[in-house]
Design an enzyme around this catalytic site. Structure first.
Site, PDB file in Angstrom:
ATOM      1  N   THR A  33      42.428  -8.836  39.666  1.00  0.00           N
ATOM      2  CA  THR A  33      42.379  -9.887  40.092  1.00  0.00           C
ATOM      3  C   THR A  33      43.599 -11.019  40.161  1.00  0.00           C
ATOM      4  O   THR A  33      43.958 -11.646  40.381  1.00  0.00           O
ATOM      5  CB  THR A  33      41.757 -11.550  39.600  1.00  0.00           C
ATOM      6  N   TYR A  80      44.073 -18.145  33.246  1.00  0.00           N
ATOM      7  CA  TYR A  80      43.963 -16.658  33.397  1.00  0.00           C
ATOM      8  C   TYR A  80      44.790 -15.537  34.040  1.00  0.00           C
ATOM      9  O   TYR A  80      45.595 -14.812  33.772  1.00  0.00           O
ATOM     10  CB  TYR A  80      42.530 -16.544  33.111  1.00  0.00           C
ATOM     11  N   LYS A 113      48.195 -13.794  33.545  1.00  0.00           N
ATOM     12  CA  LYS A 113      48.614 -11.962  33.595  1.00  0.00           C
ATOM     13  C   LYS A 113      49.230 -12.036  34.409  1.00  0.00           C
ATOM     14  O   LYS A 113      50.365 -11.006  34.109  1.00  0.00           O
ATOM     15  CB  LYS A 113      47.190 -11.342  34.042  1.00  0.00           C
ATOM     16  N   ASN A 171      36.718  -4.579  36.651  1.00  0.00           N
ATOM     17  CA  ASN A 171      35.810  -4.657  36.033  1.00  0.00           C
ATOM     18  C   ASN A 171      35.131  -3.892  35.039  1.00  0.00           C
ATOM     19  O   ASN A 171      34.060  -2.728  35.161  1.00  0.00           O
ATOM     20  CB  ASN A 171      33.983  -5.028  36.623  1.00  0.00           C
ATOM     21  N   ASN A 180      29.877 -12.475  32.391  1.00  0.00           N
ATOM     22  CA  ASN A 180      30.025 -11.788  33.180  1.00  0.00           C
ATOM     23  C   ASN A 180      28.912 -10.946  33.681  1.00  0.00           C
ATOM     24  O   ASN A 180      27.594 -10.999  32.542  1.00  0.00           O
ATOM     25  CB  ASN A 180      30.962 -10.576  32.827  1.00  0.00           C
ATOM     26  N   LEU A 181      28.651 -10.242  34.586  1.00  0.00           N
ATOM     27  CA  LEU A 181      27.056  -9.898  34.934  1.00  0.00           C
ATOM     28  C   LEU A 181      26.566  -9.184  33.977  1.00  0.00           C
ATOM     29  O   LEU A 181      25.438  -9.189  33.402  1.00  0.00           O
ATOM     30  CB  LEU A 181      27.665  -9.319  36.475  1.00  0.00           C
ATOM     31  N   ARG A 206      28.526 -18.437  42.863  1.00  0.00           N
ATOM     32  CA  ARG A 206      29.789 -19.309  42.222  1.00  0.00           C
ATOM     33  C   ARG A 206      31.126 -19.861  42.420  1.00  0.00           C
ATOM     34  O   ARG A 206      32.159 -18.490  43.208  1.00  0.00           O
ATOM     35  CB  ARG A 206      29.644 -18.481  41.064  1.00  0.00           C
ATOM     36  N   ASP A 216      34.502 -16.802  43.616  1.00  0.00           N
ATOM     37  CA  ASP A 216      34.108 -15.716  43.445  1.00  0.00           C
ATOM     38  C   ASP A 216      34.340 -14.975  45.214  1.00  0.00           C
ATOM     39  O   ASP A 216      34.443 -16.194  45.585  1.00  0.00           O
ATOM     40  CB  ASP A 216      32.349 -15.306  43.415  1.00  0.00           C
TER      41      ASP A 216
HETATM   42  C1  UD1 Z   1      35.264 -11.998  36.366  1.00  0.00           C
HETATM   43  C2  UD1 Z   1      36.713 -12.603  36.369  1.00  0.00           C
HETATM   44  C3  UD1 Z   1      37.711 -11.692  36.493  1.00  0.00           C
HETATM   45  C4  UD1 Z   1      37.626 -10.662  35.150  1.00  0.00           C
HETATM   46  C5  UD1 Z   1      36.572 -10.182  34.924  1.00  0.00           C
HETATM   47  C6  UD1 Z   1      36.635  -9.363  33.519  1.00  0.00           C
HETATM   48  C7  UD1 Z   1      35.578 -14.678  37.506  1.00  0.00           C
HETATM   49  C8  UD1 Z   1      35.785 -15.550  38.631  1.00  0.00           C
HETATM   50  N1  UD1 Z   1      36.478 -13.908  37.165  1.00  0.00           N
HETATM   51  O1  UD1 Z   1      35.621 -10.411  37.679  1.00  0.00           O
HETATM   52  O2  UD1 Z   1      38.926 -12.397  35.995  1.00  0.00           O
HETATM   53  O3  UD1 Z   1      39.208  -9.887  35.488  1.00  0.00           O
HETATM   54  O4  UD1 Z   1      35.630 -10.864  34.752  1.00  0.00           O
HETATM   55  O5  UD1 Z   1      36.060  -8.092  33.942  1.00  0.00           O
HETATM   56  O6  UD1 Z   1      35.233 -14.781  36.281  1.00  0.00           O
HETATM   57  N2  UD1 Z   1      27.535 -12.516  38.880  1.00  0.00           N
HETATM   58  C9  UD1 Z   1      25.917 -13.014  38.825  1.00  0.00           C
HETATM   59  N3  UD1 Z   1      25.573 -13.599  37.760  1.00  0.00           N
HETATM   60  C10 UD1 Z   1      26.451 -13.620  37.133  1.00  0.00           C
HETATM   61  C11 UD1 Z   1      27.477 -13.623  36.155  1.00  0.00           C
HETATM   62  C12 UD1 Z   1      27.670 -12.836  37.603  1.00  0.00           C
HETATM   63  O7  UD1 Z   1      25.408 -12.838  40.176  1.00  0.00           O
HETATM   64  O8  UD1 Z   1      25.570 -14.595  35.824  1.00  0.00           O
HETATM   65  C13 UD1 Z   1      27.963 -11.752  39.848  1.00  0.00           C
HETATM   66  C14 UD1 Z   1      29.423 -12.089  40.471  1.00  0.00           C
HETATM   67  O9  UD1 Z   1      29.119 -13.362  41.539  1.00  0.00           O
HETATM   68  C15 UD1 Z   1      29.780 -11.197  40.614  1.00  0.00           C
HETATM   69  C16 UD1 Z   1      29.827 -10.047  40.132  1.00  0.00           C
HETATM   70  O10 UD1 Z   1      27.926 -10.301  39.753  1.00  0.00           O
HETATM   71  O11 UD1 Z   1      29.470 -10.662  42.019  1.00  0.00           O
HETATM   72  C17 UD1 Z   1      30.479  -9.717  38.915  1.00  0.00           C
HETATM   73  O12 UD1 Z   1      31.104 -11.046  38.451  1.00  0.00           O
HETATM   74  P1  UD1 Z   1      32.087 -11.045  36.873  1.00  0.00           P
HETATM   75  O13 UD1 Z   1      30.928 -10.238  35.765  1.00  0.00           O
HETATM   76  O14 UD1 Z   1      32.020 -12.351  36.127  1.00  0.00           O
HETATM   77  O15 UD1 Z   1      32.755 -10.155  37.207  1.00  0.00           O
HETATM   78  P2  UD1 Z   1      33.394 -10.876  37.502  1.00  0.00           P
HETATM   79  O16 UD1 Z   1      34.300 -12.229  38.586  1.00  0.00           O
HETATM   80  O17 UD1 Z   1      34.267  -9.810  39.421  1.00  0.00           O
END
Ligand code: UD1
Length: 339
Positions: A127, A151, A155, A181, A201-202, A292, A295
């Site tokens: 990021t 955050y 970094k 990720n 996170n997802l 979100r 994003d």
């Molecule tokens: C997030 C952090 C990033 C960090 C990384 C570590 C944010 C904005 N960024 O990245 O700084 O280095 O985690 O892994 O938080 N999503 C959903 N539903 C959910 C959760 C996420 O649809 O419940 C989507 C998000 O919109 C995104 C993708 O899944 O498109 C990944 O999300 P996430 O796992 O939170 O990672 P990042 O946002 O890429």
């Protein structure tokens, strides 16, 4: 090599400890246990059959780092994973994030340099790249300190500081690893990610839905300019990521070097959820929600520099990550707390 892992009992730290031990290196874990449990260090020993001593204390405290060197040193290298990492929380607690994420680097460097370490490896993030259209990100892509949250800023600030420190310490190997990720878990199911509360996170979120502690997966937007409308990310199996640290340490040269650690393969939210459903063997409840805030549509890297210079590349894919995460989740339904 004998390596001090600051933040070594956390998600990436424990997997890296296993990879280092498996490669014949010695490790000592320094962790204040603010985001993990002591049992994580014990599990590293169970997996490898080797010692992984845990020093409980904060890496931002010179006295703690000095005590770790006195008791367990000398060390050839420090890998610095110790940081606060919740993006949303960082916007609410900027002072805590800057203090913790910078003071730890200062203390580890002050003591480490005094005690003659040869290598310092820093956990950074993908990021730090500033232009969302510059895909795939290479190490030459534009970075910024002026990022969307404390955050990520902390970094990038660390990277800038480390480059200056490398300049005046020409014998020191400084390696910055920009993670994309991290997902998955060790194949044993003994170590894995253990987020407190509701995961941001997802993959951890999907996994909690699968185990039944959350109701449904929220998909944050399906109207992005991507093939299926959902966000694209570069999900790297944590074991591949861990192996990247071993490669970085083994190939480290004097000076400052930066490497992306990712797969280079963009995977959408819907693809990740489908892969997890496949691992679980059933469909999961899900619902499309609004985007979100903060994003981006897509982020993924070109991992070519790490392949060329470190001889490292990923071996595992998203299906392996889902299988291993689900195995960890099923074996530890309440994480380390239930152990
Ligand atoms: C997030 C952090 C990033 C960090 C990384 C570590 C944010 C904005 N960024 O990245 O700084 O280095 O985690 O892994 O938080 N999503 C959903 N539903 C959910 C959760 C996420 O649809 O419940 C989507 C998000 O919109 C995104 C993708 O899944 O498109 C990944 O999300 P996430 O796992 O939170 O990672 P990042 O946002 O890429």
């Amino acid at each position: 090599m004998r390596v001090l892992l600051a933040g070594g009992a956390g998600y990436i730290g424990t997997h890296t400890a296993v990879s280092l031990l498996d490669a014949g290196h010695d490790v000592v874990l320094l962790d204040d246990l603010s985001g993990t449990h002591a049992v994580a260090a014990e599990r590293v020993e169970t997996i490898t059959g080797r010692a992984a001593p845990l020093v409980v204390g904060n890496a931002a405290d010179d006295a703690v780092v000095t005590a770790a060197f006195d008791e367990h040193g000398p060390f050839d290298a420090i890998i610095h994973f110790a940081a606060f990492k919740a993006v949303g929380e960082s916007t609410q607690k900027p002072l805590e994030y800057y203090a913790n994420n910078l003071d730890s680097t200062f203390a580890l460097l002050r003591v480490g340099l005094e005690r003659g370490i040869r290598s310092f490896v820093f956990s950074s993030t993908g990021t730090v790249y500033a232009d969302p259209d510059d895909l795939p990100f290479t190490e030459e892509s534009t970075t910024s300190v002026d990022l969307s949250n404390p955050y990520s800023k902390s970094k990038r600030m660390n990277e800038v500081i480390l480059a200056d420190v490398a300049r005046v310490n020409p014998e020191l190997n400084v390696t910055v690893l920009r993670y994309f990720n991290p997902v998955g878990a060790h194949r044993s199911g003994l170590i894995g990610e253990d987020p407190a509360g509701i995961p941001n996170n997802l993959m951890p979120f999907v996994s909690r839905v699968a185990i039944g502690s959350l109701e449904r997966v929220g998909i944050f937007g399906d109207d992005y300019d991507t093939p299926d409308g959902t966000g694209l990310r570069d999900y790297i199996h944590v074991v591949d990521l861990a192996d990247g640290h071993v490669a970085a340490l083994q190939k480290a040269q004097p000076g400052y070097a930066v490497y992306n650690l990712g797969t280079g393969v963009p995977v959408s939210v819907l693809e990740l959820v489908a892969a997890f459903e496949e691992a679980v063997g059933r469909e999961l409840p899900k619902q499309v929600l609004a985007r979100r805030p903060g994003d981006v549509a897509a982020t993924y890297c070109d991992p070519g520099k790490a392949r060329r210079e470190l001889g490292w590349s990923t071996r595992l894919g998203i299906d392996d990550a889902c299988r291993d995460y689900w195995h960890w989740q099923q074996s530890n339904p309440s994480g380390y707390a239930g152990a």
